[in-house]
Write a protein that holds these residues in place. Structure first.
Motif, PDB file in Angstrom:
ATOM      1  N   PRO A 170      -1.939  10.222  -2.966  1.00  0.00           N
ATOM      2  CA  PRO A 170      -3.090  10.963  -3.477  1.00  0.00           C
ATOM      3  C   PRO A 170      -3.970  11.379  -2.296  1.00  0.00           C
ATOM      4  N   PRO A 171      -4.606  12.546  -2.382  1.00  0.00           N
ATOM      5  CA  PRO A 171      -5.431  12.962  -1.239  1.00  0.00           C
ATOM      6  C   PRO A 171      -6.673  12.097  -1.113  1.00  0.00           C
ATOM      7  N   GLY A 172      -7.251  12.097   0.058  1.00  0.00           N
ATOM      8  CA  GLY A 172      -8.546  11.439   0.253  1.00  0.00           C
ATOM      9  C   GLY A 172      -8.435  10.019   0.758  1.00  0.00           C
ATOM     10  N   THR A 173      -9.619   9.412   0.911  1.00  0.00           N
ATOM     11  CA  THR A 173      -9.682   8.052   1.448  1.00  0.00           C
ATOM     12  C   THR A 173     -10.442   7.152   0.476  1.00  0.00           C
ATOM     13  N   GLY A 174     -10.447   7.560  -0.783  1.00  0.00           N
ATOM     14  CA  GLY A 174     -11.140   6.774  -1.808  1.00  0.00           C
ATOM     15  C   GLY A 174     -10.370   5.509  -2.160  1.00  0.00           C
ATOM     16  N   ASP A 175     -10.870   4.812  -3.190  1.00  0.00           N
ATOM     17  CA  ASP A 175     -10.304   3.523  -3.593  1.00  0.00           C
ATOM     18  C   ASP A 175      -8.807   3.572  -3.858  1.00  0.00           C
ATOM     19  N   ILE A 176      -8.368   4.638  -4.552  1.00  0.00           N
ATOM     20  CA  ILE A 176      -6.961   4.690  -4.960  1.00  0.00           C
ATOM     21  C   ILE A 176      -6.054   4.817  -3.740  1.00  0.00           C
ATOM     22  N   ALA A 177      -6.414   5.741  -2.837  1.00  0.00           N
ATOM     23  CA  ALA A 177      -5.607   5.910  -1.624  1.00  0.00           C
ATOM     24  C   ALA A 177      -5.612   4.621  -0.808  1.00  0.00           C
ATOM     25  N   LEU A 178      -6.779   3.986  -0.727  1.00  0.00           N
ATOM     26  CA  LEU A 178      -6.936   2.768   0.063  1.00  0.00           C
ATOM     27  C   LEU A 178      -6.078   1.633  -0.505  1.00  0.00           C
ATOM     28  N   THR A 179      -6.185   1.424  -1.831  1.00  0.00           N
ATOM     29  CA  THR A 179      -5.421   0.334  -2.454  1.00  0.00           C
ATOM     30  C   THR A 179      -3.921   0.593  -2.314  1.00  0.00           C
ATOM     31  N   LEU A 180      -3.535   1.859  -2.492  1.00  0.00           N
ATOM     32  CA  LEU A 180      -2.105   2.176  -2.364  1.00  0.00           C
ATOM     33  C   LEU A 180      -1.615   1.872  -0.956  1.00  0.00           C
ATOM     34  N   ALA A 181      -2.444   2.264   0.030  1.00  0.00           N
ATOM     35  CA  ALA A 181      -2.048   2.030   1.420  1.00  0.00           C
ATOM     36  C   ALA A 181      -1.931   0.533   1.709  1.00  0.00           C
ATOM     37  N   GLN A 182      -2.650  -0.282   0.921  1.00  0.00           N
ATOM     38  CA  GLN A 182      -2.547  -1.737   1.113  1.00  0.00           C
ATOM     39  C   GLN A 182      -1.338  -2.321   0.396  1.00  0.00           C
ATOM     40  N   LYS A 183      -0.859  -1.620  -0.650  1.00  0.00           N
ATOM     41  CA  LYS A 183       0.192  -2.215  -1.485  1.00  0.00           C
ATOM     42  C   LYS A 183       1.589  -1.655  -1.259  1.00  0.00           C
ATOM     43  N   VAL A 184       1.668  -0.438  -0.745  1.00  0.00           N
ATOM     44  CA  VAL A 184       2.986   0.153  -0.539  1.00  0.00           C
ATOM     45  C   VAL A 184       3.497  -0.252   0.849  1.00  0.00           C
ATOM     46  N   PRO A 185       4.683  -0.893   0.903  1.00  0.00           N
ATOM     47  CA  PRO A 185       5.184  -1.385   2.203  1.00  0.00           C
ATOM     48  C   PRO A 185       5.717  -0.249   3.069  1.00  0.00           C
ATOM     49  N   VAL A 186       4.828   0.391   3.818  1.00  0.00           N
ATOM     50  CA  VAL A 186       5.231   1.562   4.598  1.00  0.00           C
ATOM     51  C   VAL A 186       5.489   1.198   6.065  1.00  0.00           C
ATOM     52  N   VAL A 187       6.325   2.013   6.715  1.00  0.00           N
ATOM     53  CA  VAL A 187       6.544   1.805   8.156  1.00  0.00           C
ATOM     54  C   VAL A 187       5.561   2.640   8.966  1.00  0.00           C
ATOM     55  N   GLY A 188       5.030   3.693   8.355  1.00  0.00           N
ATOM     56  CA  GLY A 188       4.092   4.547   9.072  1.00  0.00           C
ATOM     57  C   GLY A 188       3.556   5.641   8.172  1.00  0.00           C
ATOM     58  N   ALA A 189       2.561   6.371   8.692  1.00  0.00           N
ATOM     59  CA  ALA A 189       1.934   7.433   7.891  1.00  0.00           C
ATOM     60  C   ALA A 189       1.882   8.736   8.678  1.00  0.00           C
ATOM     61  N   ILE A 190       2.000   9.821   7.924  1.00  0.00           N
ATOM     62  CA  ILE A 190       1.857  11.164   8.504  1.00  0.00           C
ATOM     63  C   ILE A 190       0.595  11.756   7.892  1.00  0.00           C
ATOM     64  N   ILE A 191      -0.232  12.365   8.711  1.00  0.00           N
ATOM     65  CA  ILE A 191      -1.455  12.987   8.196  1.00  0.00           C
ATOM     66  C   ILE A 191      -1.294  14.501   8.251  1.00  0.00           C
ATOM     67  N   VAL A 192      -1.487  15.142   7.087  1.00  0.00           N
ATOM     68  CA  VAL A 192      -1.417  16.602   7.029  1.00  0.00           C
ATOM     69  C   VAL A 192      -2.842  17.141   7.006  1.00  0.00           C
ATOM     70  N   THR A 193      -3.092  18.163   7.813  1.00  0.00           N
ATOM     71  CA  THR A 193      -4.421  18.765   7.826  1.00  0.00           C
ATOM     72  C   THR A 193      -4.273  20.271   8.032  1.00  0.00           C
ATOM     73  N   THR A 194      -5.337  21.008   7.749  1.00  0.00           N
ATOM     74  CA  THR A 194      -5.396  22.404   8.184  1.00  0.00           C
ATOM     75  C   THR A 194      -6.272  22.405   9.441  1.00  0.00           C
ATOM     76  N   PRO A 195      -6.282  23.515  10.176  1.00  0.00           N
ATOM     77  CA  PRO A 195      -7.077  23.508  11.415  1.00  0.00           C
ATOM     78  C   PRO A 195      -8.583  23.612  11.161  1.00  0.00           C
ATOM     79  N   GLN A 196      -8.988  23.714   9.907  1.00  0.00           N
ATOM     80  CA  GLN A 196     -10.406  23.902   9.568  1.00  0.00           C
ATOM     81  C   GLN A 196     -11.223  22.642   9.877  1.00  0.00           C
ATOM     82  N   ASP A 197     -12.445  22.816  10.366  1.00  0.00           N
ATOM     83  CA  ASP A 197     -13.278  21.667  10.754  1.00  0.00           C
ATOM     84  C   ASP A 197     -13.413  20.624   9.655  1.00  0.00           C
ATOM     85  N   ILE A 198     -13.669  21.102   8.422  1.00  0.00           N
ATOM     86  CA  ILE A 198     -13.925  20.166   7.317  1.00  0.00           C
ATOM     87  C   ILE A 198     -12.669  19.343   6.998  1.00  0.00           C
ATOM     88  N   ALA A 199     -11.503  19.999   7.043  1.00  0.00           N
ATOM     89  CA  ALA A 199     -10.249  19.277   6.774  1.00  0.00           C
ATOM     90  C   ALA A 199      -9.975  18.286   7.896  1.00  0.00           C
TER      91      ALA A 199
END
Ligand SMILES: Nc1ncnc2c1ncn2[C@@H]1O[C@H](COP(=O)(O)OP(=O)(O)OP(=O)(O)O)[C@@H](O)[C@H]1O
Length: 364
Positions: free
Chosen positions: A214-243
């Motif tokens: 899920p996009p963002g850094t809210g509770d859901i993304a945070l909890t998922l990142a704590q519970k899903v056994p991942v080897v690493g993460a890829i961050i997708v962004t656009t070149p826009q300042d806000i993104a």
């Protein structure tokens, strides 16, 4: 010239992949080399799958480097098996899945799902066994992007059978919920449902499982990142300042949990006019690349903002599947190779795959 294993090791470690410019075998060790009177036998395990042609090219490069280091004869034992890598401590890996990769973004709508789908298919096209898990509760778009519909069936009443599309295994929260219901779900319900989706899917043996977060850094993304056994993460962004600002928050979230950042992908980097081919930096230029440099994380590449990518995605056949010879498909394949190489360089999983020890109290 007498051959030393140190010189040979240095020479082989300096060989770079022609597609990515990254070292082919950074984890090669002295114990992988056996020296003889006239040459050496070397076991090379780059840790990612390559096509037969790429394998031949890599072997030739390695042989040339070994000759230069003084090995008149070289026997290369080349194996492109993908290994399982370490996940966050305390989490149990999924037995049939070697490497789970989270694809995340700080902000919605930057092309995280489009990138995940093309990445997954490109990895599969290289010969790897790949799955995709659409965990984007706010807008599960993999059913549309992958052109699959229906509900996963359960043969045993406990686990569900994932679907297949474009050579990869797919499961999505979108298969299981009504299109308009996610907004009313509360945080704990969502993370529980997503964890079940991950653990109760009957995943076949997979080298990589791409999780469209899920996009963002809210509770859901945070909890998922704590519970899903991942080897690493890829961050997708656009070149826009806000993104970029939000991408930075996403990156910090994973870093705080000691999840390695495999790199940053800059999407919609340049608008390519479908009529005249003119390139225009609508969302700014090189923001993701600069951010990667500044934060000292790998740069995985940039994808253009192209009408064809949007149309192919909407039609259920992502670019690498529908137009494999296009420039964009080539960029996605390059991205896939960089990701596979970044995963290969991570610490191996040495503990997670042993059966868990159950201690029973036998006192009556
Ligand atoms: N490189 C691109 N060129 C053109 N269109 C693109 C590109 N990447 C994504 N899109 C389009 O932008 C829209 C949003 O993309 P996508 O759904 O992948 O974003 P997302 O970050 O996953 O969004 P969400 O926050 O909803 O999960 C889609 O219509 C998609 O087709």
């Amino acid at each position: 010239m007498s051959l030393s294993s140190k010189a040979l090791l240095d020479a082989l470690r300096s060989v770079v992949d022609p597609v990515t410019g990254m070292p082919v075998a950074p984890t090669l060790k002295e114990s992988d080399i056996t020296l003889s009177e006239t040459g050496a036998t070397v076991r090379v395990e780059p840790g990612y799958v390559t096509s037969a042609a790429a394998k031949t090219a890599l072997t030739e490069q390695l042989e040339a480097a070994a000759r230069q280091a003084g090995a008149a004869q070289l026997t290369l034992q080349f194996s492109d098996t993908v290994r399982a890598h370490a996940v966050q401590s305390g989490l149990k890996p999924i037995a049939s899945v070697k490497n789970i990769i989270a694809v995340a973004s700080g902000k919605g709508g930057v092309g995280k799902s489009t990138t995940s789908a093309n990445l997954a298919i490109a990895l599969a096209q290289s010969g790897a066994r790949v799955g995709i898990l659409d965990a984007d509760i706010y807008g599960p778009s993999q059913p549309l992007i992958m052109g699959v519909s229906g509900k996963p069936v359960s043969n045993d009443g406990k686990t569900m059978e994932p679907l297949r599309a474009h050579g990869i295994t797919v499961n999505s929260i979108g298969f299981l919920i009504e299109a308009d219901s996610p907004a009313i779900w509360r945080g704990p319900m969502v993370t529980q449902a997503l964890e079940q989706l991950l653990r109760q899917t009957n995943w076949p043996d997979l080298d990589y499982l791409i999780v469209d977060m899920p996009p963002g850094t809210g509770d859901i993304a945070l909890t998922l990142a704590q519970k899903v056994p991942v080897v690493g993460a890829i961050i997708v962004t656009t070149p826009q300042d806000i993104a970029l600002l939000d991408a930075r928050k996403g990156l910090r979230m994973f870093e705080k949990m000691n999840i390695p950042i495999l790199g940053i992908v800059e999407n919609m980097a340049m608008h390519i006019c479908s009529h005249c081919g003119h390139a225009e930096a609508i969302f700014g230029e090189d923001g993701g690349r600069h951010m990667a440099q500044e934060l000292d994380v790998p740069w995985l590449g940039a994808l253009p903002l192209a009408k064809s990518i949007r149309e192919q995605t909407d039609a259920g056949t992502p670019t690498v599947a529908s137009d494999p010879n296009s420039e964009a498909a080539g960029l996605y394949r390059e991205l896939a190779r960089r990701v596979a190489m970044a995963v290969a360089a991570l610490p191996r999983d040495m503990a997670g795959r042993f059966p868990s020890v159950v201690v029973e109290n036998l006192k009556k």
